[in-house]
Design a protein around this motif. Structure first.
Motif, PDB file in Angstrom:
ATOM      1  N   ARG A 140      12.414  61.614  73.612  1.00 26.51           N
ATOM      2  CA  ARG A 140      12.531  60.292  74.231  1.00 26.51           C
ATOM      3  C   ARG A 140      12.903  59.249  73.202  1.00 26.51           C
ATOM      4  NH1 ARG A 140       7.296  59.785  78.062  1.00 26.51           N
ATOM      5  NH2 ARG A 140       7.930  61.290  79.646  1.00 26.51           N
ATOM      6  N   ARG A 141      13.859  58.427  73.561  1.00 27.94           N
ATOM      7  CA  ARG A 141      14.264  57.327  72.693  1.00 27.94           C
ATOM      8  C   ARG A 141      14.125  56.023  73.459  1.00 27.94           C
ATOM      9  NH1 ARG A 141      13.600  60.405  69.277  1.00 27.94           N
ATOM     10  NH2 ARG A 141      15.010  61.086  67.617  1.00 27.94           N
ATOM     11  N   LEU A 142      13.351  55.107  72.908  1.00 24.87           N
ATOM     12  CA  LEU A 142      13.173  53.796  73.530  1.00 24.87           C
ATOM     13  C   LEU A 142      14.515  53.077  73.599  1.00 24.87           C
ATOM     14  CD1 LEU A 142      11.181  51.662  74.650  1.00 24.87           C
ATOM     15  CD2 LEU A 142      11.017  50.788  72.298  1.00 24.87           C
ATOM     16  N   ALA A 143      14.872  52.599  74.791  1.00 26.38           N
ATOM     17  CA  ALA A 143      16.147  51.920  75.026  1.00 26.38           C
ATOM     18  C   ALA A 143      15.851  50.599  75.733  1.00 26.38           C
ATOM     19  CB  ALA A 143      17.062  52.808  75.874  1.00 26.38           C
ATOM     20  N   VAL A 144      15.963  49.511  75.005  1.00 24.65           N
ATOM     21  CA  VAL A 144      15.652  48.196  75.568  1.00 24.65           C
ATOM     22  C   VAL A 144      16.895  47.620  76.243  1.00 24.65           C
ATOM     23  CG1 VAL A 144      14.936  45.833  75.027  1.00 24.65           C
ATOM     24  CG2 VAL A 144      13.850  47.770  73.866  1.00 24.65           C
ATOM     25  N   ALA A 145      16.763  47.262  77.515  1.00 25.86           N
ATOM     26  CA  ALA A 145      17.892  46.674  78.244  1.00 25.86           C
ATOM     27  C   ALA A 145      18.277  45.349  77.589  1.00 25.86           C
ATOM     28  CB  ALA A 145      17.512  46.458  79.703  1.00 25.86           C
ATOM     29  N   VAL A 146      19.573  45.202  77.307  1.00 23.38           N
ATOM     30  CA  VAL A 146      20.073  43.956  76.736  1.00 23.38           C
ATOM     31  C   VAL A 146      21.197  43.417  77.627  1.00 23.38           C
ATOM     32  CG1 VAL A 146      19.355  44.464  74.357  1.00 23.38           C
ATOM     33  CG2 VAL A 146      21.594  45.237  75.154  1.00 23.38           C
ATOM     34  N   GLU A 147      21.754  42.300  77.250  1.00 23.42           N
ATOM     35  CA  GLU A 147      22.767  41.636  78.066  1.00 23.42           C
ATOM     36  C   GLU A 147      23.951  42.550  78.370  1.00 23.42           C
ATOM     37  OE1 GLU A 147      21.355  40.481  75.420  1.00 23.42           O
ATOM     38  OE2 GLU A 147      20.498  38.527  75.898  1.00 23.42           O
ATOM     39  N   ASP A 148      24.481  42.416  79.600  1.00 26.35           N
ATOM     40  CA  ASP A 148      25.742  43.079  79.928  1.00 26.35           C
ATOM     41  C   ASP A 148      26.810  42.556  78.974  1.00 26.35           C
ATOM     42  OD1 ASP A 148      24.384  44.090  82.111  1.00 26.35           O
ATOM     43  OD2 ASP A 148      25.386  42.802  83.582  1.00 26.35           O
ATOM     44  N   HIS A 149      27.736  43.417  78.632  1.00 24.94           N
ATOM     45  CA  HIS A 149      28.862  42.981  77.807  1.00 24.94           C
ATOM     46  C   HIS A 149      30.156  43.167  78.599  1.00 24.94           C
ATOM     47  CE1 HIS A 149      26.083  42.629  74.554  1.00 24.94           C
ATOM     48  NE2 HIS A 149      27.027  42.401  73.655  1.00 24.94           N
ATOM     49  N   GLY A 150      31.157  42.369  78.289  1.00 22.66           N
ATOM     50  CA  GLY A 150      32.451  42.487  78.944  1.00 22.66           C
ATOM     51  C   GLY A 150      33.179  43.734  78.483  1.00 22.66           C
ATOM     52  N   LEU A 151      34.049  44.237  79.340  1.00 24.66           N
ATOM     53  CA  LEU A 151      34.799  45.452  78.992  1.00 24.66           C
ATOM     54  C   LEU A 151      35.680  45.241  77.755  1.00 24.66           C
ATOM     55  CD1 LEU A 151      35.857  46.628  82.559  1.00 24.66           C
ATOM     56  CD2 LEU A 151      34.155  47.685  81.062  1.00 24.66           C
ATOM     57  N   ASP A 152      36.039  43.987  77.484  1.00 34.18           N
ATOM     58  CA  ASP A 152      36.886  43.714  76.314  1.00 34.18           C
ATOM     59  C   ASP A 152      36.134  43.919  74.998  1.00 34.18           C
ATOM     60  OD1 ASP A 152      35.230  41.561  76.686  1.00 34.18           O
ATOM     61  OD2 ASP A 152      36.785  40.025  76.480  1.00 34.18           O
ATOM     62  N   TYR A 153      34.823  44.071  75.093  1.00 31.75           N
ATOM     63  CA  TYR A 153      34.025  44.288  73.884  1.00 31.75           C
ATOM     64  C   TYR A 153      33.920  45.778  73.540  1.00 31.75           C
ATOM     65  CZ  TYR A 153      30.253  43.627  70.492  1.00 31.75           C
ATOM     66  OH  TYR A 153      29.509  43.605  69.337  1.00 31.75           O
ATOM     67  N   ALA A 154      34.389  46.638  74.453  1.00 28.65           N
ATOM     68  CA  ALA A 154      34.150  48.078  74.332  1.00 28.65           C
ATOM     69  C   ALA A 154      34.596  48.665  72.994  1.00 28.65           C
ATOM     70  CB  ALA A 154      34.840  48.821  75.479  1.00 28.65           C
ATOM     71  N   ASP A 155      35.731  48.223  72.491  1.00 23.73           N
ATOM     72  CA  ASP A 155      36.245  48.830  71.262  1.00 23.73           C
ATOM     73  C   ASP A 155      36.090  47.918  70.050  1.00 23.73           C
ATOM     74  OD1 ASP A 155      36.971  51.255  72.480  1.00 23.73           O
ATOM     75  OD2 ASP A 155      38.786  50.332  73.282  1.00 23.73           O
ATOM     76  N   TYR A 156      35.174  46.968  70.164  1.00 16.79           N
ATOM     77  CA  TYR A 156      34.957  46.055  69.037  1.00 16.79           C
ATOM     78  C   TYR A 156      34.310  46.778  67.853  1.00 16.79           C
ATOM     79  CZ  TYR A 156      33.415  42.355  66.010  1.00 16.79           C
ATOM     80  OH  TYR A 156      33.213  41.578  64.900  1.00 16.79           O
ATOM     81  N   GLU A 157      34.803  46.424  66.692  1.00 14.93           N
ATOM     82  CA  GLU A 157      34.193  46.887  65.440  1.00 14.93           C
ATOM     83  C   GLU A 157      34.458  45.805  64.399  1.00 14.93           C
ATOM     84  OE1 GLU A 157      34.226  51.102  64.103  1.00 14.93           O
ATOM     85  OE2 GLU A 157      35.540  50.360  62.527  1.00 14.93           O
ATOM     86  N   GLY A 158      33.465  45.482  63.599  1.00 15.07           N
ATOM     87  CA  GLY A 158      33.677  44.466  62.567  1.00 15.07           C
ATOM     88  C   GLY A 158      32.405  43.711  62.250  1.00 15.07           C
ATOM     89  N   LEU A 159      32.591  42.525  61.693  1.00 12.17           N
ATOM     90  CA  LEU A 159      31.456  41.722  61.258  1.00 12.17           C
ATOM     91  C   LEU A 159      31.271  40.526  62.178  1.00 12.17           C
ATOM     92  CD1 LEU A 159      29.508  41.561  58.635  1.00 12.17           C
ATOM     93  CD2 LEU A 159      31.007  39.660  58.008  1.00 12.17           C
ATOM     94  N   ILE A 160      30.063  40.388  62.730  1.00 16.39           N
ATOM     95  CA  ILE A 160      29.729  39.194  63.517  1.00 16.39           C
ATOM     96  C   ILE A 160      29.060  38.216  62.555  1.00 16.39           C
ATOM     97  CG2 ILE A 160      28.433  38.291  65.484  1.00 16.39           C
ATOM     98  CD1 ILE A 160      28.623  41.083  66.763  1.00 16.39           C
ATOM     99  N   ALA A 161      29.634  37.036  62.447  1.00 12.24           N
ATOM    100  CA  ALA A 161      29.212  36.060  61.430  1.00 12.24           C
ATOM    101  C   ALA A 161      27.746  35.659  61.574  1.00 12.24           C
ATOM    102  CB  ALA A 161      30.103  34.828  61.515  1.00 12.24           C
ATOM    103  N   PRO A 162      27.103  35.365  60.459  1.00  6.30           N
ATOM    104  CA  PRO A 162      25.710  34.897  60.478  1.00  6.30           C
ATOM    105  C   PRO A 162      25.560  33.690  61.397  1.00  6.30           C
ATOM    106  CG  PRO A 162      26.431  35.275  58.225  1.00  6.30           C
ATOM    107  CD  PRO A 162      27.643  35.436  59.093  1.00  6.30           C
ATOM    108  N   GLY A 163      24.468  33.645  62.140  1.00 10.30           N
ATOM    109  CA  GLY A 163      24.212  32.530  63.035  1.00 10.30           C
ATOM    110  C   GLY A 163      24.723  32.763  64.441  1.00 10.30           C
ATOM    111  N   ARG A 164      25.636  33.740  64.604  1.00 11.63           N
ATOM    112  CA  ARG A 164      26.140  34.035  65.946  1.00 11.63           C
ATOM    113  C   ARG A 164      25.315  35.141  66.589  1.00 11.63           C
ATOM    114  NH1 ARG A 164      32.503  34.204  66.533  1.00 11.63           N
ATOM    115  NH2 ARG A 164      31.747  34.095  68.665  1.00 11.63           N
ATOM    116  N   TYR A 165      25.386  35.218  67.935  1.00 10.19           N
ATOM    117  CA  TYR A 165      24.643  36.251  68.657  1.00 10.19           C
ATOM    118  C   TYR A 165      25.066  37.636  68.152  1.00 10.19           C
ATOM    119  CZ  TYR A 165      23.242  39.352  72.437  1.00 10.19           C
ATOM    120  OH  TYR A 165      22.708  40.389  73.149  1.00 10.19           O
TER     121      TYR A 165
END
Ligand code: MN
Length: 170
Positions: free
Chosen positions: A47-72
């Protein structure tokens, strides 16, 4: 099934305040998402704990990179697995609402049958906790088998590690 009818499946390894794996399943035009701190396990019944988080848009599906400090979600995102998923129930929306979703993953790393089960929450819990569990099938591993997370840490998009993505972004 034609390509367009397939439901997207993704896992993004996310080195934020705490490392976790975001499991995303396309449903109703969005990516339903769960944050799995320990990551998925191929060991049947683990069993692995899986916490429900916000839905994401389909355009985020292939995102990879750095999310800047201070942003969600600030931190490094690595596309750890991709493919599509097939719900066992003909009405996956109501399966999800009822708190038990069985499905098959067709990913580059994760395959076979899985289950997401919502845990009963007491009081006004701020977060909804689920359990992600690998079902027993030919894609499952025994308890002593190597951990897929250690075995295949790299991005399916670029072949990079979290450290390499972080270094490239600076
Ligand atoms: Mn995340």
């Amino acid at each position: 099934m034609p390509e367009t009818a397939r439901l997207a499946y993704r896992i993004q390894k996310h080195a934020a305040r705490r490392l976790h794996y975001d499991v995303r399943l396309e449903l109703g035009g969005v990516l339903k998402s769960w944050a799995v701190t320990r990551g998925p396990s191929l060991v049947a019944g683990a069993r692995r704990l899986a916490v429900a988080v916000e839905d994401h848009g389909l355009d985020y599906a292939d995102y990879e990179g750095l999310i800047a400090p201070g942003r969600y979600g600030a931190g490094v995102v690595l596309l750890w697995d991709r493919g599509h998923w097939v719900p066992e129930d003909s009405d996956p929306r109501s399966a999800l609402d009822s708190g038990s979703l069985a499905f098959t993953l067709h990913g580059e790393k994760l395959r076979g049958r899985w289950r997401l089960m919502r845990m009963t929450t007491r009081g006004r819990a701020r977060q909804v906790s689920w359990l992600l569990v690998k079902s027993r099938d030919e894609a499952a591993r025994g308890p002593g088998a190597p951990d897929i997370l250690d075995e295949q840490p790299r991005s399916v998009l670029t072949g990079r590690t979290i450290e390499e993505i972080a270094a490239a972004a600076v």
